[in-house]
Structures are given as C-alpha cells and as structure tokens.
Design a protein around this motif. Structure first.
Motif, PDB file in Angstrom:
ATOM      1  N   LYS A 189      -1.406  -2.806  -1.163  1.00 61.20           N
ATOM      2  CA  LYS A 189      -2.428  -1.760  -1.208  1.00 61.20           C
ATOM      3  C   LYS A 189      -2.793  -1.459  -2.656  1.00 61.20           C
ATOM      4  N   LEU A 229      -6.719  -0.735   3.857  1.00 63.27           N
ATOM      5  CA  LEU A 229      -5.619  -0.221   4.661  1.00 63.27           C
ATOM      6  C   LEU A 229      -5.783  -0.637   6.127  1.00 63.27           C
ATOM      7  N   VAL A 235      -1.040   6.172   4.839  1.00 68.82           N
ATOM      8  CA  VAL A 235      -0.110   5.051   4.595  1.00 68.82           C
ATOM      9  C   VAL A 235       1.216   5.192   5.351  1.00 68.82           C
ATOM     10  N   CYS A 259      -2.924   4.806  11.012  1.00 68.10           N
ATOM     11  CA  CYS A 259      -3.175   4.286   9.657  1.00 68.10           C
ATOM     12  C   CYS A 259      -2.390   3.024   9.361  1.00 68.10           C
ATOM     13  N   LYS A 260      -1.154   2.939   9.868  1.00 72.91           N
ATOM     14  CA  LYS A 260      -0.265   1.840   9.483  1.00 72.91           C
ATOM     15  C   LYS A 260      -0.169   0.793  10.584  1.00 72.91           C
TER      16      LYS A 260
END
Ligand SMILES: Cc1cc2nc3c(=O)[nH]c(=O)nc-3n(C[C@H](O)[C@H](O)[C@H](O)COP(=O)(O)OP(=O)(O)OC[C@H]3O[C@@H](n4cnc5c(N)ncnc54)[C@H](O)[C@@H]3O)c2cc1C
Ligand code: FES
Length: 258
Positions: free
Chosen positions: A2, A97, A224, A243-244
């Motif tokens: 990232k 992401l 994250v 998000c992950k």
C-alpha cells in the motif's frame, strides 16, 4: 504494497451529478494493482478526521506517474470538499486498497453498474478487452455516466433507468435476467451499486447458476483492517472487513438479510 502519497489532479470533468478526476499517482498502480474494483482512500479536507473511500474507475501504468481516474457524487462534507478541488491541486491518497474483482484470462462477463457503481465497472470492461456486456442503471438518464467508454470497451451495452428516460424502464436485474436467458456463456456476473440492487442481481445470477461477485460499499474508518467500522455480515455468521477482505465478495458469501 500500500502506498500513501500526494497525487496531483491533472483532469477534472463534471458528468451529470458526478465529478470525474484523473490523478497522477507515482508508482501506485505499478506497486499495488490487484484488479479492477480496488479503491483509494482520500483525505477529504484538513478538519475531517477520516479518509473517504472512492473506487478506482480506471488506471494506467506510466512513467514517471501512473494515472488513476475516480468518479464520485457529493454525499456529505468529505465529498463536497473533494468536489471543490481543481486541476493542479494535490490530494493525500492511500491505495490501491482492497482485493478487486477476480477475472479469468480471456473471461467474458456481465458487468452490472448502478448509479455511482457504474465507474468501477469500467476497469472490468478494460480488463476483459471488449468481450463483456455492460448493463448500466440509474434513476434517470443523467445518472448514466461514461456510456461512450463502455460502448468502446464492451461487446454490448444495455441501459435501464427507473424513470424510463433512457433504455429499459425499470431496474438492471430485469436486463440481467433477459441477457442470461438469451446467452448462458458468461463466466460470471460482476456488480457494483446499492445493496438492494446487488441483492437482486445476485438472486438472478444464482437462479441461472452463474457465479456472481459484488462490490460492497460499507462505511469506512481506517481503510486497512485496523478498526471495525466496515464490518459486513456473511452468510456463515462471520463478519468480514470490506476494506481488507473486500470490497469484492462472492455474492453467496454475503448475508443479504443483515
Ligand atoms: C469501497 C468503497 C468504494 C466507494 N466508491 C465510491 C465511488 O466510486 N464514488 C462515490 O461517489 N462513492 C463511493 N463510495 C461511497 C463514498 O465513500 C461515500 O459517499 C463517502 O464516503 C461519503 O463521505 P462524505 O464525507 O461526503 O459524507 P458523509 O457525511 O460521511 O455521509 C453522507 C451520507 O452518506 C452515507 N454514507 C457514507 N458512506 C457510505 C457508504 N459507504 N455506503 C452507504 N452510505 C454511505 C452516510 O450515512 C450519510 O447519510 C465508496 C464507498 C466504499 C466503501
Ligand atoms: S475501515 Fe477499518 S477495518 Fe475496515
């Protein structure tokens, strides 16, 4: 890997209610690209604590600067601030992401975008090099953005509007059904849009026995995996981080009744 960096806005265009920005992003695409459907987390204003997630519409590797295009609508303070930025301004961007859609080499997909869920499907159109069919929907014709890009980058484009001002009068899932009745040779359905639309599209895909991936848009905090703001309920009772672990999930994984 990232990357967090300052990105310069090199182009800005208003498309109906949406703002389209192109950002110079250093080596962000070269180092973090995993597939279409990923997002960037953009710091929106000095006073606001949190970043705002916006999907990548399209991206391109280049030297010295990769390019990332995003498109968004104003919903609150963060996106209002973002809409006021001009060409030459810099944005603090974290990305790329999330996981992105999983696309088979030479795969042919039904790409379904609803409202501001249309832009992320453009990356899928580009990744499938003219083989896919796009089904784009919105409340009215001015919500159907980037249509000419999809016309160039897809084998076929179908439109649905809630008010009948363009294309089919009704929702996109009716067109998904129509297309799958005529053509069963798709490798899958890929969709982004409001949750009720995703649920309906997922149901139609399941009826036809076609795999379906959906991009979920939960509210986000850190972006994250470090907080629980984006937790999404899964059909097996677990919770995943949009998000992950996402934002793209197999539609069968999602608890649509949550
Ligand atoms: C992975 C991901 C990708 C996204 N991609 C795009 C995109 O490409 N273009 C785009 O326009 N928007 C996109 N969004 C939505 C966008 O992040 C929100 O509109 C934005 O965060 C709102 O921030 P704000 O400060 O302007 O408004 P806020 O004041 O934070 O919120 C305004 C209103 O919008 C609601 N809201 C905020 N975020 C969401 C959300 N994620 N889902 C549902 N309702 C929400 C709030 O509850 C509130 O009612 C995406 C969201 C996610 C999670
Ligand atoms: S936004 Fe913090 S864990 Fe996903």
């Amino acid at each position: 890997m990232k990357v967090e960096r300052k990105c310069t806005i090199v182009a800005r265009e208003e498309m109906g209610d949406a703002i389209y920005l192109v950002l110079e992003a250093g080596d962000m695409v070269r180092t973090s690209y995993a597939g279409p459907g990923q997002f960037v987390h953009v710091k929106c204003g000095e006073g606001l604590l949190l970043r705002r997630p916006i999907s990548v519409c399209s991206c391109q590797e280049d030297v010295p600067n990769d390019l990332i295009a995003i498109a968004f609508e104003v919903r609150g303070d963060g996106t209002r601030w973002l809409a006021q930025r001009k060409v030459g301004d810099t944005l603090d961007v974290m990305g790329l992401l999330g996981n992105g859609f999983s696309i088979k080499p030479k795969g042919r997909y039904l790409l379904v975008g609803g409202g501001i869920g249309i832009p992320p499907m453009r990356g899928c159109a580009q990744a499938t090099e003219g083989r896919s069919t796009a089904i784009l929907g919105g409340r009215s014709k001015d919500k159907i953005i980037l249509q000419s890009c999809f016309n160039d980058e897809c084998a076929k484009v179908l439109i649905a509007t809630d008010d009948g001002s363009l294309g089919h009068h009704g929702f996109v899932d009716a067109l998904v059904r129509q297309e799958l009745e005529q053509d069963k040779n798709y490798d899958g359905v890929l969709a982004c849009g409001p949750k009720p639309m995703l649920r309906n599209v997922a149901n139609v895909a399941q009826e036809f026995g076609i795999p379906c991936q959906v991009s979920m848009e939960e509210r986000m905090g850190c972006g994250v995996g470090a907080c629980l703001v984006c937790a999404c309920d899964m059909a097996d009772g677990s919770r995943k981080h949009v998000c992950k672990d996402g934002p793209v999930f197999d539609s069968k994984e999602v608890d649509w009744n949550a």
